[in-house]
Design a protein around this motif. Sequence first.
Motif, PDB file in Angstrom:
ATOM      1  N   GLY A 201     -10.323 -40.416  -9.026  1.00 21.82           N
ATOM      2  CA  GLY A 201     -10.022 -39.929 -10.373  1.00 21.82           C
ATOM      3  C   GLY A 201      -8.716 -40.470 -10.879  1.00 21.82           C
ATOM      4  O   GLY A 201      -8.123 -41.359 -10.261  1.00 21.82           O
ATOM      5  N   ASP A 202      -8.280 -39.951 -12.029  1.00 21.52           N
ATOM      6  CA  ASP A 202      -7.037 -40.496 -12.595  1.00 21.52           C
ATOM      7  C   ASP A 202      -5.928 -39.466 -12.716  1.00 21.52           C
ATOM      8  O   ASP A 202      -4.847 -39.772 -13.198  1.00 21.52           O
ATOM      9  CB  ASP A 202      -7.305 -41.187 -13.938  1.00 21.52           C
ATOM     10  N   GLN A 218      -9.761 -34.606  -8.693  1.00 24.03           N
ATOM     11  CA  GLN A 218     -11.147 -34.296  -9.011  1.00 24.03           C
ATOM     12  C   GLN A 218     -11.665 -35.370  -9.940  1.00 24.03           C
ATOM     13  O   GLN A 218     -10.995 -35.695 -10.917  1.00 24.03           O
ATOM     14  CB  GLN A 218     -11.240 -32.955  -9.750  1.00 24.03           C
ATOM     15  N   GLY A 219     -12.837 -35.894  -9.634  1.00 27.47           N
ATOM     16  CA  GLY A 219     -13.404 -36.919 -10.510  1.00 27.47           C
ATOM     17  C   GLY A 219     -14.906 -36.829 -10.514  1.00 27.47           C
ATOM     18  O   GLY A 219     -15.489 -35.932  -9.909  1.00 27.47           O
ATOM     19  N   ASP A 220     -15.535 -37.786 -11.209  1.00 34.32           N
ATOM     20  CA  ASP A 220     -16.993 -37.797 -11.300  1.00 34.32           C
ATOM     21  C   ASP A 220     -17.625 -37.998  -9.926  1.00 34.32           C
ATOM     22  O   ASP A 220     -18.685 -37.471  -9.615  1.00 34.32           O
ATOM     23  CB  ASP A 220     -17.448 -38.916 -12.248  1.00 34.32           C
ATOM     24  N   LEU A 221     -16.977 -38.788  -9.103  1.00 31.91           N
ATOM     25  CA  LEU A 221     -17.487 -39.100  -7.766  1.00 31.91           C
ATOM     26  C   LEU A 221     -17.474 -37.893  -6.832  1.00 31.91           C
ATOM     27  O   LEU A 221     -18.310 -37.742  -5.958  1.00 31.91           O
ATOM     28  CB  LEU A 221     -16.563 -40.154  -7.135  1.00 31.91           C
ATOM     29  N   GLY A 222     -16.441 -37.077  -7.009  1.00 28.86           N
ATOM     30  CA  GLY A 222     -16.248 -35.957  -6.103  1.00 28.86           C
ATOM     31  C   GLY A 222     -14.797 -35.550  -6.110  1.00 28.86           C
ATOM     32  O   GLY A 222     -14.061 -35.851  -7.050  1.00 28.86           O
ATOM     33  N   THR A 223     -14.377 -34.883  -5.055  1.00 30.70           N
ATOM     34  CA  THR A 223     -12.991 -34.434  -5.000  1.00 30.70           C
ATOM     35  C   THR A 223     -12.342 -34.920  -3.712  1.00 30.70           C
ATOM     36  O   THR A 223     -13.013 -35.215  -2.721  1.00 30.70           O
ATOM     37  CB  THR A 223     -12.884 -32.893  -5.025  1.00 30.70           C
TER      38      THR A 223
END
Lengths: 303, 14
Positions: A201-202, A218-223
């Motif tokens: 994430g960013d 936390q991001g779209d891929l996971g955490t």
Amino acid sequence: MFEARLTSGKILKQLIEALKDLVQEANIDCSDDEISIQAMDNSHVSLVAVSLRSGGFDHFRCDRPLSLGFNATNMGKILKCAGNEDAITLKAEDDGDSLSMVFEGPNQDRIADFGEFARGARGSDSPPGSRREKCWKIDFNFATMRGVGVLVVIFDRKIYELKLMDIDSEQLGIPDTDYKVTIQMPSGEFQRIIRDMQVLGDTLSISCTKEGVKFGVQGDLGTGNVLIRQNAHAEKDEDRVMIEMEEPVELTFALRYLNFFTKATNLGPTVILNMSPDVPIVVEYPIGETGHIKYYLAPKIDE
Amino acid sequence: VGKQKNLFSFFSKQ
């Protein structure tokens, strides 16, 4: 007149590498005590502050305060021409428009025996009025094969001139702050965490509690979550993790900038993070006994 | 995740 010689020229190379992706132009401010740089990135979200104390140089002379405006990319290009073992001397006239950078290889002591010859060899090349005494030191490094009568001249001194510019930089007054949390950890480990977290994430949350320091993304891929615990008794100083906490603090930051900061990792084995609620984090890389590079990054705050 | 602040929210210009 400003003149400063750093035996470990590598520090200067690494410093410019550590800021050139963040700031395009900046001033080197020279005073009797130190050379310093303060500059913000274009979006004014982060700030870099460099200090190299005069005592950390093996020669330092600054007759009056000077601001030397430079383009970081261009200075980086010139510093790439210096070897990692080279000593670097910076020179500027009080009213000049260029910064002279002299790189010398590590075997300068060899020239001492050949001073007389060298002065002769320099001959009519010496600019009128120049101090010949210095000329031979400046241009050549000499080695010899005694008894065979061969003199080998090693060109081992490079002189570059960087064009300076007038930079009207906005200086910020940064108040002395007692931070609620101070974390000292290995700089390489911090770099690794930032690099790994960017995959997911960013935005990074850094949370310090009595359990330790938690880095979370936390991001779209996971955490992703990494917990660093205090380890004040590691065998090597540079492996130690030390956490001083007055109260728990949690802040969130743009990983993009933290990633820029980790370009300073080579400058030292340790990084120090200072945090208080709702204020910029300070990411400091101490540079031996010579000084530091500090980065300030504004947090992301819920409104 | 909150709004990105800039440094002028925290430090004053000299």
